[in-house]
Design an enzyme around this catalytic site. Sequence first.
Site, PDB file in Angstrom:
ATOM      1  N   ASN A 113      92.621  25.592  52.483  1.00 55.01           N
ATOM      2  CA  ASN A 113      92.227  26.632  53.446  1.00 55.01           C
ATOM      3  C   ASN A 113      92.994  26.445  54.746  1.00 55.01           C
ATOM      4  OD1 ASN A 113      90.602  28.738  54.619  1.00 55.01           O
ATOM      5  ND2 ASN A 113      89.393  27.162  55.658  1.00 55.01           N
ATOM      6  N   HIS A 121      92.596  27.039  58.871  1.00 59.30           N
ATOM      7  CA  HIS A 121      91.555  27.242  59.877  1.00 59.30           C
ATOM      8  C   HIS A 121      92.214  27.277  61.260  1.00 59.30           C
ATOM      9  CE1 HIS A 121      87.507  27.194  61.483  1.00 59.30           C
ATOM     10  NE2 HIS A 121      87.908  26.301  62.364  1.00 59.30           N
ATOM     11  N   GLY A 166      95.137  39.900  56.349  1.00 55.16           N
ATOM     12  CA  GLY A 166      96.100  39.446  55.338  1.00 55.16           C
ATOM     13  C   GLY A 166      97.464  39.035  55.852  1.00 55.16           C
ATOM     14  N   SER A 167      97.558  38.706  57.150  1.00 51.44           N
ATOM     15  CA  SER A 167      98.885  38.296  57.635  1.00 51.44           C
ATOM     16  C   SER A 167      99.325  36.973  57.005  1.00 51.44           C
ATOM     17  CB  SER A 167      98.910  38.207  59.162  1.00 51.44           C
ATOM     18  OG  SER A 167      98.134  37.131  59.626  1.00 51.44           O
TER      19      SER A 167
HETATM   20  C1  GAR Z   1      93.304  33.310  60.198  1.00 47.52           C
HETATM   21  O1  GAR Z   1      93.414  33.072  61.577  1.00 47.52           O
HETATM   22  C2  GAR Z   1      92.594  32.149  59.527  1.00 47.52           C
HETATM   23  O2  GAR Z   1      92.914  30.907  60.087  1.00 47.52           O
HETATM   24  C3  GAR Z   1      91.158  32.506  59.768  1.00 47.52           C
HETATM   25  O3  GAR Z   1      91.107  33.883  59.511  1.00 47.52           O
HETATM   26  C4  GAR Z   1      92.342  34.467  59.944  1.00 47.52           C
HETATM   27  C5  GAR Z   1      92.840  35.381  58.848  1.00 47.52           C
HETATM   28  O4  GAR Z   1      93.960  36.102  59.298  1.00 47.52           O
HETATM   29  N1  GAR Z   1      90.276  31.772  58.921  1.00 47.52           N
HETATM   30  C6  GAR Z   1      89.111  31.282  59.332  1.00 47.52           C
HETATM   31  O5  GAR Z   1      88.659  31.467  60.442  1.00 47.52           O
HETATM   32  C7  GAR Z   1      88.373  30.464  58.295  1.00 47.52           C
HETATM   33  N2  GAR Z   1      87.265  29.776  58.882  1.00 47.52           N
HETATM   34  P1  GAR Z   1      94.816  36.955  58.270  1.00 47.52           P
HETATM   35  O6  GAR Z   1      93.816  37.799  57.467  1.00 47.52           O
HETATM   36  O7  GAR Z   1      95.710  37.800  59.122  1.00 47.52           O
HETATM   37  O8  GAR Z   1      95.561  36.007  57.392  1.00 47.52           O
END
Ligand code: GAR
Length: 189
Positions: free
Chosen positions: A106, A108, A11-12
């Site tokens: 989204n 990525h 969730g950052s």
């Molecule tokens: C992020 O790096 C996002 O880009 C990735 O998940 C992470 C979530 O981090 N998403 C994907 O890979 C989607 N295909 P977070 O929970 O700290 O925001």
Amino acid sequence: MKIAIFASGNGSNYEAIAKACKEERIKAEVALLICDKKNAYVLERAKKYQTKTYVFTLKDYKDKEEYEKTIIKVLKENKIDLICLAGYMKICGSTLLEAYPNKIINIHPALLPAFKGAHAILDSYNYGVKVFGVTIHYVSAEIDGGKIIAQGVIDYKEGDSIEVVEEKIHQLEHILYVDTINKLILKGV
Ligand code: GAR
């Protein structure tokens, strides 16, 4: 303007967006957090920002359609204008996509169309790329395939470990996602 964030894990990115809204760097409110994992750390972060939160677990529903119909009901009740996926590790089905056309974006952690999928940082690092970056795109029926809205690259130095690359990518994500959402909100989404 009301934003719903969908997240599954740390969730950052949720926190970066919630903080930016609180500080009015994004002229909108994070009105909802939708999470599909009941133990996700993002739920702890949401308490700090007092974001209204719902946890919906796919296996509690007959199928993806019923699951998404339940989510849509909550989105409609809360008059959501924009949905931001932030580490939401589920594929959006046609039920959700048709209810919110061009309203779901989204983030990525790679330069799409390269390195689609759930392990983009590891995949690009193992491949040996020299330019790493982040993509923000509209969500479509094709996984990681919707129209690109924004991209950015990190300052990669030869020999950076994967941990360093990851950290640089996350820092860039937080800046680029906030900036992109703010631009979309100012345009009226
Ligand atoms: C992020 O790096 C996002 O880009 C990735 O998940 C992470 C979530 O981090 N998403 C994907 O890979 C989607 N295909 P977070 O929970 O700290 O925001």
